[in-house]
Design an enzyme around this catalytic site. Structure first.
Site, PDB file in Angstrom:
ATOM      1  N   SER A  65     -18.826   5.831 -51.008  1.00 21.75           N
ATOM      2  CA  SER A  65     -17.381   5.899 -51.239  1.00 21.75           C
ATOM      3  C   SER A  65     -17.001   7.019 -52.197  1.00 21.75           C
ATOM      4  O   SER A  65     -17.800   7.463 -53.019  1.00 21.75           O
ATOM      5  CB  SER A  65     -16.880   4.570 -51.810  1.00 21.75           C
ATOM      6  OG  SER A  65     -17.237   3.498 -50.979  1.00 21.75           O
TER       7      SER A  65
HETATM    8  N1  SAH Z   1     -20.779   0.541 -51.666  1.00 25.75           N
HETATM    9  C1  SAH Z   1     -21.357   1.592 -50.847  1.00 25.75           C
HETATM   10  C2  SAH Z   1     -20.434   2.005 -49.717  1.00 25.75           C
HETATM   11  C3  SAH Z   1     -21.083   1.703 -48.436  1.00 25.75           C
HETATM   12  S1  SAH Z   1     -20.158   1.894 -46.955  1.00 25.75           S
HETATM   13  C4  SAH Z   1     -21.809   2.759 -51.701  1.00 25.75           C
HETATM   14  O1  SAH Z   1     -21.591   2.748 -52.914  1.00 25.75           O
HETATM   15  O2  SAH Z   1     -22.454   3.671 -51.174  1.00 25.75           O
HETATM   16  C5  SAH Z   1     -20.110   0.208 -46.411  1.00 25.75           C
HETATM   17  C6  SAH Z   1     -21.440  -0.443 -46.085  1.00 25.75           C
HETATM   18  O3  SAH Z   1     -21.166  -1.769 -45.639  1.00 25.75           O
HETATM   19  C7  SAH Z   1     -22.231   0.211 -44.969  1.00 25.75           C
HETATM   20  O4  SAH Z   1     -23.499   0.584 -45.426  1.00 25.75           O
HETATM   21  C8  SAH Z   1     -22.334  -0.886 -43.890  1.00 25.75           C
HETATM   22  O5  SAH Z   1     -23.573  -0.908 -43.204  1.00 25.75           O
HETATM   23  C9  SAH Z   1     -22.163  -2.136 -44.724  1.00 25.75           C
HETATM   24  N2  SAH Z   1     -21.729  -3.333 -44.011  1.00 25.75           N
HETATM   25  C10 SAH Z   1     -20.839  -3.437 -43.001  1.00 25.75           C
HETATM   26  N3  SAH Z   1     -20.696  -4.731 -42.638  1.00 25.75           N
HETATM   27  C11 SAH Z   1     -21.515  -5.461 -43.438  1.00 25.75           C
HETATM   28  C12 SAH Z   1     -21.826  -6.852 -43.557  1.00 25.75           C
HETATM   29  N4  SAH Z   1     -21.265  -7.772 -42.768  1.00 25.75           N
HETATM   30  N5  SAH Z   1     -22.716  -7.235 -44.497  1.00 25.75           N
HETATM   31  C13 SAH Z   1     -23.307  -6.334 -45.316  1.00 25.75           C
HETATM   32  N6  SAH Z   1     -23.069  -5.006 -45.242  1.00 25.75           N
HETATM   33  C14 SAH Z   1     -22.183  -4.574 -44.316  1.00 25.75           C
END
Ligand code: SAH
Length: 218
Positions: A65
């Protein structure tokens, strides 16, 4: 001058111009983001853009993000230091690394196993010991470790997933981007007397939350 020095300067600039200048006030949040080495959590392909004012690809169609969004969501949790926090969507592990400096324990869930494994390795390398990573459907929470004082969802949800509300402690705060696949608004909730009081904050764009209480997998 050490090799890490240029990143420290970029980090300080990021905190000043992207966060403080845009209204992030919580000193603990600013300090944490002054310290976490974001360059370790970005893909090597994007190393030179580690402190850009944007999200960046991390593989598997996912993103780390934008720093400002990390700050807004973290600040909304109003952490003091002794909390247990749950994050859904570990991704790169950067958001969890920031939370690790602001709460006692962080539990983070990532549905894509290789991303969970990579984040686990990065926490070890960077000396972060209070983050537990698991690979599962985070929309169902982590019932064994509930209740949580803070819950942060870093993927776009059609609605606040009910199991997460049920796993929020009294007085606890939850932050979730809620909307459609193209655009969301940050919903910030607080558990008050067994009911979730919510308000809507800034607009945002996240990758989809896919799971039983999120969007369905195609
Ligand atoms: N907080 C992260 C942002 C990641 S983007 C950072 O600091 O880099 C969002 C993430 O959510 C992705 O990696 C995606 O695979 C994950 N995601 C999507 N649906 C999900 C679920 N149901 N449970 C766990 N992770 C999930």
């Amino acid at each position: 001058m050490t090799v890490a020095e240029p990143y420290r300067l970029l980090r300080e600039e990021m905190v000043e111009f992207q966060l403080a200048a845009r209204g992030i006030r919580d000193e603990r949040v600013l300090k944490a983001m002054r310290e976490v080495p974001r360059e370790r959590f970005v893909d090597l392909l994007y190393l030179s853009r580690a402190y850009d004012d944007s999200a960046l690809p991390i593989g598997w169609g996912q993103t780390i993000s934008q720093p400002y969004m990390v700050a807004v969501m973290t600040e909304a949790l109003e952490l003091k230091g002794d909390e247990t926090v749950l994050e859904i969507g570990t991704g790169s592990g950067y958001q969890a690394a920031v939370l690790a400096r602001l709460a006692r324990r962080v539990f983070t869930i990532e549905r894509i196993e290789p991303l969970a494994a990579r984040a686990r390795g990065l926490f070890e390398e960077t000396g972060i010991r209070n983050v537990m990573v698991r690979s599962s459907d985070g929309t169902q929470g982590w019932p064994e470790e509930a209740p949580f004082d803070g819950i942060i969802v870093t993927a776009a949800a059609p609605a606040v997933p009910l199991p997460l509300v049920q796993q929020l402690a009294e007085g606890g705060r939850i932050v979730v981007p809620v909307g459609d696949l193209a655009f969301q608004e940050l919903v910030i909730g607080r558990m008050e007397g067994g009911r979730l009081a919510t308000r809507v904050s800034t607009g945002c764009v996240f990758v989809p939350l896919i799971g039983r209480f999120g969007w369905k997998e195609e």
